[in-house]
Motif scaffolding. Sequence first.
Motif, short mmCIF file in Angstrom:
data_model
loop_
_atom_site.label_atom_id
_atom_site.label_comp_id
_atom_site.label_asym_id
_atom_site.label_seq_id
_atom_site.Cartn_x
_atom_site.Cartn_y
_atom_site.Cartn_z
N HIS A 251 0.83 -1.21 0.00
CA HIS A 251 0.00 0.00 0.00
C HIS A 251 0.86 1.26 0.00
O HIS A 251 0.53 2.25 -0.66
N ALA A 252 1.98 1.22 0.73
CA ALA A 252 2.90 2.35 0.70
C ALA A 252 3.43 2.55 -0.71
O ALA A 252 3.54 3.68 -1.20
N ALA A 253 3.76 1.45 -1.39
CA ALA A 253 4.26 1.53 -2.77
C ALA A 253 3.21 2.15 -3.69
O ALA A 253 3.55 2.96 -4.57
N LEU A 254 1.95 1.79 -3.50
CA LEU A 254 0.87 2.38 -4.30
C LEU A 254 0.81 3.88 -4.10
O LEU A 254 0.71 4.66 -5.06
N CYS A 255 0.91 4.32 -2.84
CA CYS A 255 0.86 5.75 -2.54
C CYS A 255 2.01 6.49 -3.20
O CYS A 255 1.82 7.55 -3.82
N HIS A 256 3.22 5.96 -3.07
CA HIS A 256 4.38 6.62 -3.65
C HIS A 256 4.27 6.67 -5.17
O HIS A 256 4.63 7.68 -5.80
N ALA A 257 3.77 5.60 -5.78
CA ALA A 257 3.63 5.56 -7.23
C ALA A 257 2.63 6.62 -7.71
O ALA A 257 2.91 7.39 -8.64
N MET A 258 1.47 6.68 -7.05
CA MET A 258 0.43 7.61 -7.47
C MET A 258 0.80 9.06 -7.16
O MET A 258 0.31 9.99 -7.79
N ALA A 259 1.68 9.25 -6.17
CA ALA A 259 2.15 10.60 -5.83
C ALA A 259 3.34 11.02 -6.70
O ALA A 259 3.80 12.15 -6.60
N GLY A 260 3.84 10.09 -7.51
CA GLY A 260 4.97 10.41 -8.38
C GLY A 260 6.31 10.42 -7.68
O GLY A 260 7.27 11.01 -8.19
N ASP A 261 6.40 9.75 -6.52
CA ASP A 261 7.66 9.70 -5.79
C ASP A 261 8.41 8.43 -6.17
O ASP A 261 8.34 7.40 -5.50
N GLY A 262 9.15 8.52 -7.27
CA GLY A 262 9.85 7.36 -7.79
C GLY A 262 10.94 6.84 -6.88
O GLY A 262 11.21 5.63 -6.84
N GLU A 263 11.57 7.73 -6.11
CA GLU A 263 12.66 7.30 -5.23
C GLU A 263 12.14 6.40 -4.11
O GLU A 263 12.71 5.34 -3.82
N ARG A 264 11.06 6.82 -3.47
CA ARG A 264 10.50 6.00 -2.40
C ARG A 264 9.93 4.70 -2.95
O ARG A 264 10.05 3.64 -2.32
N LEU A 265 9.31 4.77 -4.11
CA LEU A 265 8.78 3.55 -4.72
C LEU A 265 9.90 2.57 -5.03
O LEU A 265 9.79 1.37 -4.74
N ALA A 266 10.98 3.06 -5.60
CA ALA A 266 12.11 2.20 -5.95
C ALA A 266 12.70 1.55 -4.71
O ALA A 266 13.13 0.39 -4.74
N TYR A 267 12.72 2.28 -3.60
CA TYR A 267 13.28 1.74 -2.36
C TYR A 267 12.49 0.51 -1.92
O TYR A 267 13.08 -0.51 -1.52
N ILE A 268 11.16 0.59 -1.99
CA ILE A 268 10.34 -0.57 -1.62
C ILE A 268 10.56 -1.72 -2.59
O ILE A 268 10.73 -2.88 -2.18
N ALA A 269 10.59 -1.41 -3.89
CA ALA A 269 10.76 -2.44 -4.91
C ALA A 269 12.11 -3.15 -4.79
O ALA A 269 12.25 -4.32 -5.15
N GLU A 270 13.10 -2.44 -4.25
CA GLU A 270 14.45 -3.01 -4.16
C GLU A 270 14.74 -3.67 -2.82
O GLU A 270 15.60 -4.56 -2.74
N THR A 271 14.05 -3.25 -1.75
CA THR A 271 14.43 -3.72 -0.41
C THR A 271 13.38 -4.57 0.28
O THR A 271 13.64 -5.06 1.39
N ALA A 272 12.21 -4.75 -0.30
CA ALA A 272 11.12 -5.48 0.37
C ALA A 272 11.61 -6.84 0.86
O ALA A 272 12.07 -7.67 0.08
N ASN A 273 11.50 -7.05 2.16
CA ASN A 273 12.04 -8.29 2.75
C ASN A 273 11.13 -8.86 3.82
O ASN A 273 11.59 -9.61 4.68
N GLY A 274 9.88 -8.51 3.81
CA GLY A 274 8.96 -9.00 4.83
C GLY A 274 8.50 -10.41 4.56
O GLY A 274 9.09 -11.15 3.77
N PHE A 275 7.38 -10.80 5.19
CA PHE A 275 6.90 -12.18 5.09
C PHE A 275 6.50 -12.56 3.67
O PHE A 275 6.44 -13.72 3.33
N ALA A 276 6.22 -11.56 2.82
CA ALA A 276 5.93 -11.83 1.41
C ALA A 276 6.70 -10.84 0.54
O ALA A 276 6.18 -10.35 -0.46
N GLY A 277 7.93 -10.58 0.93
CA GLY A 277 8.74 -9.60 0.21
C GLY A 277 8.94 -9.94 -1.25
O GLY A 277 9.02 -9.05 -2.11
#
Length: 360
Positions: A251-277
């Motif tokens: 959901h955070a990734a969705l918010c960053h994408a729709m807000a046009g914040d590519g840097e924050r979106l890329a951080y999630i796409a590159e570092t996601a390591n949770g239970f379903a990372g």
Amino acid sequence: MREAREAIAHAQALTNRSDDREQTHIAAFSALLQGDPRLAQTIVKDHVRDHPRDAMAAQLCTNVFGLIGFSGEVGREAELLAYTEALLPHYENDWWMMSMHALSLCETGQIAASQSLMEKSLALNPRNANGAHFRAHAQYEAGDIAAGRRYLGNWMETYDNRAVLHGHLSWHVALWALHDGDEEAMWRTVDNGVRPGTSESLPINVLTDTAAILYRAEIAGVQVPPERWRELSEYAAQYFPETGQSFADIHAALCHAMAGDGERLAYIAETANGFAGDLVRPVAKAWGEIARERWAAALEYLAEVMATTERLGGSRAQRDLIELAYVNVLMRLGLDQEARRTLKLRRPVLSDSTPVLGLH
């Protein structure tokens, strides 16, 4: 979290070393607070075999937001059903456990049985917020739009807006309004009880509920002002700056994408390591492609996760965000028949009435 860890350390220091029940009860919370949910789940399951009525420990594995619900495992809905089914006989005529098991039934498609048990729970305690919440889920799964909206709207009239479930129940009310074509009521509910600053819910609920209703509104053809996405992107960055909670991360990734914040979106796409990372990463990339209206690329990324979306956590109603995003992408590619067929195959309850622009 610091205070919580101090409290559990104090509890460990005071525990009776000869009392296994006391030790394992505290050990479950210690494992959870030390960031080891798998160990906590194992301890809880062992504990309740001998002490099933230790509700404080038992509840850690109930609900879709519990240790089973956020395990990231395939089949976790069936596992949750087995868990609450084993506990239910030990809680005879208990409205809380009835409501918990009713949700397990609902999430495994046993809607009639879920509704029947939920009615018994609510008869014992009509102001049980969990019961009202789970009844809303059963009505959603049954496609009872008008009845669901009427019931929950009436129930919420006397529910204190400081309560922890008020914001999430407001999300359900807003979702009913969207499904009913009442855009004005949807926005009124979002602005009075769902979005940041208006809800006393936990941050994970504020983030996920607001993101979900905003994007489901966009899918339905509602104009969502860009500043709403920017506000939510800032909220996500404040409360979930690091990845690790997969349901929050998508959901955070969705918010960053729709807000046009590519840097924050890329951080999630590159570092996601949770239970379903491993699923968060393609979902995050899909949101980025959707925001840029690159539908074919979005379809490829979403296709990677559709077989096991339950691993992301949340209820079926919450995961419909992914289901409807997939259908919407198909529509954008001109694949109308495939979009309709996909919805009928995967979520038939949504196929006739769910608002997706151009679907009906």
